[in-house]
Design a protein around this motif. Sequence first.
Motif: not given
Length: 301
Positions: A55-58, A184-191, A193-198
């Motif tokens: 995503n935008s942060f990885t 382990a960081i499995t998902s970062g902050f940002g978009w 797919n179609q959802e924003f991960h906060h």
Amino acid sequence: MFLRRTVVGVSVVLLALFAASLGGPAAQAAVVEDLQQVAAAVAPAEYAELAARVNSFTRLYQVEEGDTITGIARNFRINRELLAAMNDLEVEAVLSPGQFLVLPYEPERTYEVVQGDTLWEVARAFGLSVAEIMAANGITNPRTLQVGTVLTLPEDPVRREDKAVMRPVSRSRLTSFLWPLIGAITSGFGWRNQEFHHGLDIAAEEGATIRAAREGTVAFSGWRNGIYGRTVILDHGDGYRTVYAHNRDNLVTAGEFVDAGEAIALVGSSGRATGPHLHFEIWKQDQTVNPLRLLGGMPDK
């Protein structure tokens, strides 16, 4: 002089800017223009896992002969413990050529000047020189810093892989948080797919201890909803709140005061979760912020 690096990403433009920001011509980086090209190099399950984490942060990095976690972290100026944790590896792990690693990436850092700040204090807090901040923001007189000015903070050209936790500027709103969980960081902050991960998703074994990122008062402890599941929310009293979700058990109740590092919950998979992990958010007033901007260096496991 930077070693040649192989970077995989979704946007060629962003990756070119990323390579250039590290001090070398973008043409020297072997860029894959489309993430789909990675599918030919890895098994479908691994490709799906990698694609979900970009995503935008990885960024994705393809290991080359002779690469090490420490060397990659040094070349990209990131914390080596964080890099290892994001890929569920030990710092001394032996890497294989062709292996893909997920790298943390923050396109731009900014800081809003508040009453009492000086350029020297801001520079010291972020590990920069006054001259670097002046050059990045077109400042000609360092003594004319005005409240409300939003400063662009360039990357530190001499950042060490074991750089200490960010030091707060006195009398300002800068702050730092402890890691609530090591994994382990499995998902970062940002978009995503179609959802924003906060927030950040940090994987760990069922029942692992989740700790308060800062001292504060328990504003909520209980079942939040079908998405967050069992959740703890801490109010830190200065406009910041932290959220700890998908817990198996909450160890605190609303109204309690907890110290930084105190155990507050156990890792679980309650709510909408595919496996045991912590979903961690940092809120400033009524808006989420990228936790990586405020978390210190990842400590040893």
